[in-house]
Design a protein around this motif. Structure first.
Motif, PDB file in Angstrom:
ATOM      1  N   GLY A  11       4.760  -2.471   8.982  1.00 51.39           N
ATOM      2  CA  GLY A  11       3.394  -1.996   9.206  1.00 51.39           C
ATOM      3  C   GLY A  11       2.488  -2.471   8.077  1.00 51.39           C
ATOM      4  O   GLY A  11       2.779  -2.217   6.915  1.00 51.39           O
ATOM      5  N   VAL A  12       1.421  -3.181   8.428  1.00 54.27           N
ATOM      6  CA  VAL A  12       0.537  -3.759   7.409  1.00 54.27           C
ATOM      7  C   VAL A  12      -0.919  -3.543   7.806  1.00 54.27           C
ATOM      8  O   VAL A  12      -1.279  -3.726   8.973  1.00 54.27           O
ATOM      9  CB  VAL A  12       0.787  -5.286   7.260  1.00 54.27           C
ATOM     10  N   ARG A  13      -1.751  -3.164   6.840  1.00 54.50           N
ATOM     11  CA  ARG A  13      -3.194  -3.213   7.071  1.00 54.50           C
ATOM     12  C   ARG A  13      -3.713  -4.542   6.533  1.00 54.50           C
ATOM     13  O   ARG A  13      -3.846  -5.501   7.251  1.00 54.50           O
ATOM     14  CB  ARG A  13      -3.886  -1.997   6.469  1.00 54.50           C
ATOM     15  N   ASP A  14      -3.984  -4.647   5.246  1.00 54.40           N
ATOM     16  CA  ASP A  14      -4.389  -5.937   4.711  1.00 54.40           C
ATOM     17  C   ASP A  14      -3.191  -6.531   3.983  1.00 54.40           C
ATOM     18  O   ASP A  14      -2.778  -5.997   2.955  1.00 54.40           O
ATOM     19  CB  ASP A  14      -5.574  -5.765   3.747  1.00 54.40           C
ATOM     20  N   GLY A  15      -2.648  -7.608   4.505  1.00 51.95           N
ATOM     21  CA  GLY A  15      -1.488  -8.189   3.853  1.00 51.95           C
ATOM     22  C   GLY A  15      -0.925  -9.352   4.637  1.00 51.95           C
ATOM     23  O   GLY A  15      -1.503  -9.793   5.635  1.00 51.95           O
ATOM     24  N   ALA A  16       0.201  -9.837   4.143  1.00 56.45           N
ATOM     25  CA  ALA A  16       0.799 -11.038   4.721  1.00 56.45           C
ATOM     26  C   ALA A  16       2.286 -10.818   4.954  1.00 56.45           C
ATOM     27  O   ALA A  16       2.940 -10.091   4.201  1.00 56.45           O
ATOM     28  CB  ALA A  16       0.593 -12.229   3.787  1.00 56.45           C
ATOM     29  N   VAL A  17       2.799 -11.429   5.996  1.00 57.97           N
ATOM     30  CA  VAL A  17       4.225 -11.382   6.311  1.00 57.97           C
ATOM     31  C   VAL A  17       4.666 -12.811   6.629  1.00 57.97           C
ATOM     32  O   VAL A  17       4.088 -13.461   7.505  1.00 57.97           O
ATOM     33  CB  VAL A  17       4.512 -10.469   7.523  1.00 57.97           C
ATOM     34  N   LEU A  34       2.141 -14.755   8.878  1.00 55.67           N
ATOM     35  CA  LEU A  34       0.951 -13.999   9.248  1.00 55.67           C
ATOM     36  C   LEU A  34       0.077 -13.620   8.067  1.00 55.67           C
ATOM     37  O   LEU A  34       0.583 -13.172   7.035  1.00 55.67           O
ATOM     38  CB  LEU A  34       1.342 -12.667   9.909  1.00 55.67           C
ATOM     39  N   GLN A  35      -1.240 -13.746   8.258  1.00 54.79           N
ATOM     40  CA  GLN A  35      -2.202 -13.082   7.377  1.00 54.79           C
ATOM     41  C   GLN A  35      -2.929 -12.056   8.229  1.00 54.79           C
ATOM     42  O   GLN A  35      -3.495 -12.388   9.275  1.00 54.79           O
ATOM     43  CB  GLN A  35      -3.206 -14.085   6.793  1.00 54.79           C
ATOM     44  N   LEU A  36      -2.897 -10.813   7.777  1.00 50.79           N
ATOM     45  CA  LEU A  36      -3.436  -9.697   8.553  1.00 50.79           C
ATOM     46  C   LEU A  36      -4.579  -9.040   7.804  1.00 50.79           C
ATOM     47  O   LEU A  36      -4.484  -8.817   6.592  1.00 50.79           O
ATOM     48  CB  LEU A  36      -2.337  -8.662   8.809  1.00 50.79           C
ATOM     49  N   VAL A  37      -5.638  -8.741   8.543  1.00 52.37           N
ATOM     50  CA  VAL A  37      -6.818  -8.100   7.953  1.00 52.37           C
ATOM     51  C   VAL A  37      -7.172  -6.879   8.794  1.00 52.37           C
ATOM     52  O   VAL A  37      -7.233  -6.967  10.036  1.00 52.37           O
ATOM     53  CB  VAL A  37      -8.006  -9.089   7.896  1.00 52.37           C
ATOM     54  N   GLY A  38      -7.394  -5.763   8.135  1.00 54.91           N
ATOM     55  CA  GLY A  38      -7.864  -4.562   8.818  1.00 54.91           C
ATOM     56  C   GLY A  38      -6.817  -3.968   9.737  1.00 54.91           C
ATOM     57  O   GLY A  38      -5.621  -3.925   9.398  1.00 54.91           O
ATOM     58  N   GLU A  39      -7.264  -3.549  10.907  1.00 52.53           N
ATOM     59  CA  GLU A  39      -6.401  -2.818  11.832  1.00 52.53           C
ATOM     60  C   GLU A  39      -6.570  -3.361  13.256  1.00 52.53           C
ATOM     61  O   GLU A  39      -7.653  -3.824  13.607  1.00 52.53           O
ATOM     62  CB  GLU A  39      -6.794  -1.333  11.861  1.00 52.53           C
ATOM     63  N   PRO A  40      -5.527  -3.268  14.064  1.00 52.56           N
ATOM     64  CA  PRO A  40      -5.674  -3.681  15.463  1.00 52.56           C
ATOM     65  C   PRO A  40      -6.495  -2.677  16.276  1.00 52.56           C
ATOM     66  O   PRO A  40      -7.153  -3.053  17.241  1.00 52.56           O
ATOM     67  CB  PRO A  40      -4.229  -3.756  15.963  1.00 52.56           C
ATOM     68  N   GLU A  41      -6.414  -1.415  15.871  1.00 49.26           N
ATOM     69  CA  GLU A  41      -7.195  -0.345  16.492  1.00 49.26           C
ATOM     70  C   GLU A  41      -7.555   0.625  15.372  1.00 49.26           C
ATOM     71  O   GLU A  41      -6.793   0.742  14.405  1.00 49.26           O
ATOM     72  CB  GLU A  41      -6.370   0.417  17.542  1.00 49.26           C
ATOM     73  N   PRO A  42      -8.652   1.344  15.509  1.00 49.88           N
ATOM     74  CA  PRO A  42      -9.003   2.290  14.440  1.00 49.88           C
ATOM     75  C   PRO A  42      -7.871   3.277  14.159  1.00 49.88           C
ATOM     76  O   PRO A  42      -7.317   3.879  15.079  1.00 49.88           O
ATOM     77  CB  PRO A  42     -10.244   3.005  14.998  1.00 49.88           C
ATOM     78  N   GLY A  43      -7.500   3.391  12.907  1.00 54.10           N
ATOM     79  CA  GLY A  43      -6.513   4.380  12.498  1.00 54.10           C
ATOM     80  C   GLY A  43      -5.076   3.953  12.638  1.00 54.10           C
ATOM     81  O   GLY A  43      -4.162   4.750  12.415  1.00 54.10           O
ATOM     82  N   ARG A  44      -4.829   2.696  12.997  1.00 56.14           N
ATOM     83  CA  ARG A  44      -3.452   2.242  13.193  1.00 56.14           C
ATOM     84  C   ARG A  44      -3.286   0.877  12.527  1.00 56.14           C
ATOM     85  O   ARG A  44      -4.138   0.011  12.669  1.00 56.14           O
ATOM     86  CB  ARG A  44      -3.163   2.128  14.688  1.00 56.14           C
ATOM     87  N   CYS A  45      -2.184   0.716  11.791  1.00 53.46           N
ATOM     88  CA  CYS A  45      -1.970  -0.574  11.132  1.00 53.46           C
ATOM     89  C   CYS A  45      -1.335  -1.576  12.106  1.00 53.46           C
ATOM     90  O   CYS A  45      -0.857  -1.209  13.172  1.00 53.46           O
ATOM     91  CB  CYS A  45      -1.087  -0.396   9.897  1.00 53.46           C
TER      92      CYS A  45
END
Lengths: 88, 258
Positions: B165-171, B135-146
């Motif tokens: 739990g990730v905001r901007d990052g990779a797993v 996964l490459q993850l950007v931002g948030e799925p909902e405001p205020g939640r990673c």
């Protein structure tokens, strides 16, 4: 750590196993262990397996799934497929 | 409720899921176009790099039918990346497999990260791109939640071993499902058997994916190696159901309460 620190939305509990002669002889709940990379002590932690439904009840609803490379066939039966299908 | 744009693409022998969270519906058309661009890119990567296609540039290069300078510039970039990862992993990452050129271990992570960057360039601020579990993850799925990332338990189908739990990052997670049957220990030529899966959390998927593969080949020694790297955290489930993680992993991940 460049990845942002996650919001841990539920408690972290691990079980520490004592293994004697290859058998589990004790299991103790421990709180937030920090692995010491230089420790020679042999310790192992049993990794629990929980369903997405149970995680959701614990307040850890899953948005996306990371796992070893998934084939198209396996995808069809996966939690990721269910998450993709649940278009908000 | 945040609107979602979801697209599922079968490509590169796996499934790539795009999940874009839209600020408002007016963005949907532009993001659909960005997803189409990313999908075109992934199919191009497959055509150039697939070791399952006899006519791919990698296959022809491996057979010495073409020279490196006749390939797309990306091929030289990926092979250079393989060499860097090989050095960083003390030889546990290898871009050859059964005597053939095989950069598969970096191509997926690299291409999925690029796909995410194409979405960001088109204005997406909140999305996940999931390439077969990487996964490459950007931002948030909902405001205020990673983004809450379930780490698939390698020994129990559709169950989870941990949550990150990730905001901007990779797993990225490597395991026995890779390459059909196994990841080889390049030093013994035999399948790596100590671990069932290794997950690496970092900023960018390219190295997270490659390092997860290398750590899997290392087995239990992968923990000390990941511990020695700045900016990478690891979590592994061993073949016997026990597990280990790096000292910084609890900052991003946790184990579910049984």
């Amino acid at each position: 750590m460049p990845a942002s620190e996650g919001d841990r939305t539920f408690g972290l509990v691990q079980v520490r196993l004592t293994i004697t002669n290859g058998k589990i002889t004790a299991a103790t709940a421990v709180d937030y262990p920090q692995n010491d990379p230089h420790s020679a002590e042999i310790s192992a932690y049993a990794i629990p397996a929980l369903s997405s439904e149970v995680l959701a009840k614990q307040g850890a609803g899953i948005d996306v799934v990371s796992g070893a490379t998934i084939t198209s066939d396996a995808y069809a039966r996966s939690v990721q497929a269910a998450l993709d299908a649940a278009k908000a | 409720v945040v609107a979602r744009l979801v697209h599922v693409e079968h490509v590169m022998g796996t499934v790539v899921s795009f999940d874009i969270r839209l600020d408002d519906e007016s963005r949907r058309a532009a993001m659909s176009a960005a997803v189409a661009e990313a999908v075109t890119w992934l199919h191009r990567v497959d055509a150039v790099f697939s070791t399952y296609r006899a006519d791919s540039q990698i296959s022809r290069l491996s057979r010495a039918e073409i020279a490196l300078d006749e390939c797309d510039a990306d091929v030289a970039d990926v092979l250079a990346l393989c060499a860097r990862v090989g050095t960083a992993s003390r030889g546990y990452f290898s871009s050859t497999y059964a005597g053939h050129l095989d950069p598969t271990g970096v191509v997926k992570g690299w291409s999925v990260q690029r796909a995410s960057e194409l979405l960001s360039a088109a204005g997406s601020r909140n999305h996940s791109v999931n390439g077969g579990g990487d996964l490459q993850l950007v931002g948030e799925p909902e405001p205020g939640r990673c983004w809450q990332v379930g780490i698939a338990h390698p020994l129990h189908r559709n169950m989870f071993a941990s949550v990150v739990g990730v905001r901007d990052g990779a797993v990225a997670t490597s395991g026995t499902a890779e390459r059909g049957a196994h990841v080889l220990d390049p030093f013994t030529g035999r399948p790596a058997v100590q671990l069932a899966s290794v997950t690496v959390v970092s900023a960018e998927l390219t190295l997270a994916d490659a390092y997860a593969t290398a750590a899997f080949a290392m087995g239990h020694a992968g923990r000390d190696w990941l511990e020695s790297l700045d900016g990478f955290e690891g979590f592994a489930v061993a073949a016997d159901g026990s597990g280990w993680w790096t000292s910084g992993y609890p900052k991003v991940g946790s184990l579910p309460v049984p």
